[in-house]
Design an enzyme around this catalytic site. Structure first.
Site, mmCIF file in Angstrom:
data_model
loop_
_atom_site.group_PDB
_atom_site.id
_atom_site.type_symbol
_atom_site.label_atom_id
_atom_site.label_comp_id
_atom_site.label_asym_id
_atom_site.label_seq_id
_atom_site.Cartn_x
_atom_site.Cartn_y
_atom_site.Cartn_z
ATOM 1 C CB THR A 147 -7.023 7.222 -3.176
ATOM 2 O OG1 THR A 147 -7.551 7.200 -4.503
ATOM 3 C CG2 THR A 147 -7.648 6.122 -2.364
ATOM 4 C CD GLU A 192 -7.261 3.019 -0.259
ATOM 5 O OE1 GLU A 192 -6.470 3.578 0.542
ATOM 6 O OE2 GLU A 192 -7.118 3.071 -1.487
ATOM 7 C CE LYS A 238 9.241 -5.767 -8.602
ATOM 8 N NZ LYS A 238 8.601 -4.541 -9.040
ATOM 9 C CD1 TRP A 264 12.236 -7.498 -5.388
ATOM 10 C CD2 TRP A 264 10.837 -7.525 -3.634
ATOM 11 N NE1 TRP A 264 11.050 -8.022 -5.815
ATOM 12 C CE2 TRP A 264 10.161 -8.055 -4.756
ATOM 13 C CE3 TRP A 264 10.162 -7.435 -2.421
ATOM 14 C CZ2 TRP A 264 8.851 -8.485 -4.700
ATOM 15 C CZ3 TRP A 264 8.851 -7.869 -2.367
ATOM 16 C CH2 TRP A 264 8.208 -8.390 -3.494
#
Ligand code: AMP
Length: 540
Positions: free
Chosen positions: A188, A333, A440, A445
């Site tokens: 990653t 992944e 936030k 959000w």
């Protein structure tokens, strides 16, 4: 009653079988490769299979065994493709290294993977010079070139690939083994901590590649000529080097030249019908095409993923250039694509702008994958298109554990992606943000992706990024970064007025910073951490 065992053969799904299949069925279909040196190289799937077997013999002669790891630091080219098949086909692990990683991270992943051979492109000779002394397990540094183009690298005994494989036979017989064995390893590009390795099994790759051939996914067949711009060091170029030979598509590999002009030239010269890459690549390509008044004579579809593809760019491809965008989502992944644009007949009949808005979402799961979104307590949220939570994924090609990882990241058998998403009643998923990027504010959000997409809709904006800045009253407030298109004079007031008409009032950023460029990381994503480090102070 007991379950009845099925009475079919139990043949393993192995990567070597892909290349042998294409050599036998599509033996004269071309692979065209732009080399770092010299003119375009072209040969066929049959030729590729012969040379992959030769490389497999060379690896065995070098003392590598099943389970050994072979690294690559290389562009998309024909020798890299041969390595994909030779290494995995031999039961070894093909570890594709991202050359854009910091050298310290590269050293870390090469040692962590225990690479014994490193296949590198001559472009990366300076990189090799800097890291070789720190990678004691690498016994052979093999440059993906012929002897004439072998660079001299101080302190490194490099050998040219052509010389390395020349003495070896192409009579190699691919071994048969458990399809769940590790085939390819990709780390990653995590921004914090050490990179983590995803070790793909043969089974995962073959199943994903077969799915990629479906008409509703990438539709590989001998009718297609595909250009994977997405690098072979980024999640196996989304498994296109495995899927294209399954379907018999002609494969065009772009080598080191990924700018708009070079890609356009290659697309036209090879009559590419289908391409795949991250949005920044397509932005550059469209910029070149627009500036020079060009058209695509053959390209009719492009697959996009890695970051959100703004609706404005989707519209330009579709309405101006007659190129269909298929927008996918996946991550290191997930082996490759997990969701992809998929339209019902009713959706296809919608107005152009309604269709583009749907394509700007990240699509529906391809067969083999399941997704859900959960709240902070792990409860599954309704598929109503508005309840947003962390996206969880499972399926035959989703990670179970990281390479040499101690603890599985799974939660009740699902992989937590770190993405915030919604899913609607038809299964259409929309990525709203990364958990770490969402802003936030006052208990609500704001999706940085939605704001960025809205800003990119302004004709003077080339690129946009939004980060949250600490705010004493609201917790966080959005700060917008804009890169103007060349020759444009957009100012703060104009872009904020533009956004005011398109997003909720409380979403409108508190300030705008104009930059010459945005920091873009190794896989084409804007590095918001770099922006945060430099600009992430406190709004007063
Ligand atoms: P990587 O493993 O480096 O490919 O990064 C995977 C991450 O990229 C995902 O978790 C998402 O945050 C992001 N990503 C991938 N595809 C998309 C997409 N189509 N739209 C928005 N974000 C995406």
């Amino acid at each position: 009653m007991m379950l009845q065992p099925g009475l079919m053969m139990d043949r393993p799904l192995l990567i070597s079988s892909i290349l042998e299949h294409s050599a036998a069925q599509f033996g004269d279909v071309e692979i065209v490769s732009r080399e770092t040196h010299g003119p375009l190289f072209r040969y066929t799937y049959a030729d590729c299979a012969v040379r992959a077997r030769q490389l497999a013999s060379a690896l065995a002669a070098a003392g590598l065994q099943q389970g050994s790891a072979v690294g690559s630091i290389a562009w998309n080219n024909h020798r890299h493709l041969e390595a994909y098949y030779a290494v995995s086909g031999s039961g070894m692990v093909m570890h594709t290294c991202n050359p854009r990683l910091h050298p310290q991270q590269l050293i870390y992943i090469i040692n962590h993977a225990e690479d014994e051979v490193m296949l590198f492109d001559s472009t990366f000779a300076p990189l090799v010079k800097g890291i070789a002394a720190h990678c004691p397990k690498v016994k052979h540094w093999v440059c993906l070139s012929d002897a004439a183009n072998l660079p001299v690298i101080e302190g490194v005994q490099a050998i040219a690939y052509e010389d390395w494989i020349a003495p070896h036979s192409s009579d190699f017989i691919w071994p048969e083994f458990d399809e769940r064995s590790g085939a390819a390893l990709c780390y990653t590009s995590g921004t914090t901590g050490n990179p983590k390795g995803a070790l793909y099994s043969h089974r995962a790759i073959v199943l994903n590649a077969i799915t990629g051939c479906l008409p509703g996914v990438l539709d590989f067949s001998p009718k297609q000529t595909v250009l994977p711009v997405v690098p072979m060091f980024h999640i196996n170029a989304w498994c296109i080097p495995y899927a294209a030979p399954i379907g018999g598509a002609k494969l065009v590999l772009p080598g080191p030249r990924l700018d708009g002009a070079s890609l356009y030239e290659l697309i036209e010269a090879e009559q590419v019908t289908l391409s795949a890459g991250v949005p920044t690549i397509w932005q550059a390509l469209i910029g070149h095409v627009e500036q020079n008044g060009l058209r695509f004579s053959s390209m009719r579809r492009t697959a996009v993923g890695g970051s959100a593809m703004p609706a404005a760019l989707i519209a330009k491809f579709a309405d101006v250039y007659d190129v269909e965008v298929r927008h996918g989502w996946g991550m290191t992944e997930t082996t490759a694509v997990a969701t992809m644009t998929s339209m019902s007949p009713a959706e296809m009949a919608l107005s152009a702008s309604e269709r583009h808005a749907l394509v700007a979402k990240q699509g529906k799961t391809v067969f083999g994958i399941q997704i859900k979104v959960v709240d902070e307590h792990g409860h599954t949220l309704p598929r109503d298109g508005s309840s947003q939570g962390e996206l969880m994924v499972r399926g035959q090609w989703i990670i179970q554990s990281y390479f040499k990882g101690e603890k599985s990241p799974l939660v009740d058998g699902w992989f937590p992606t770190g993405d915030i998403a919604t899913i609607d009643a038809q299964g259409l998923m929309q990525i709203r943000d990364r958990t770490k990027d969402v802003i936030k504010t006052g208990g609500e959000w704001i999706s940085s992706i939605d704001l960025e997409n809205a800003a990119v809709g302004h004709p003077a904006v080339a690129m946009a990024a939004v980060i949250g800045i600490k705010h004493p009253k609201w917790d966080e407030r959005p700060l917008l970064f804009i890169v103007r298109k060349p020759g444009q004079t957009l100012e703060k007031e104009e872009i904020l007025a533009f956004l005011t008409e398109r997003v909720a009032k409380w979403w409108v950023p508190d300030d705008v910073v104009f930059l010459e460029s945005l920091p873009v990381g190794g896989t084409g994503k804007v590095q918001k951490n770099d922006l945060r480090k430099e600009y992430g102070g406190v709004f007063s």
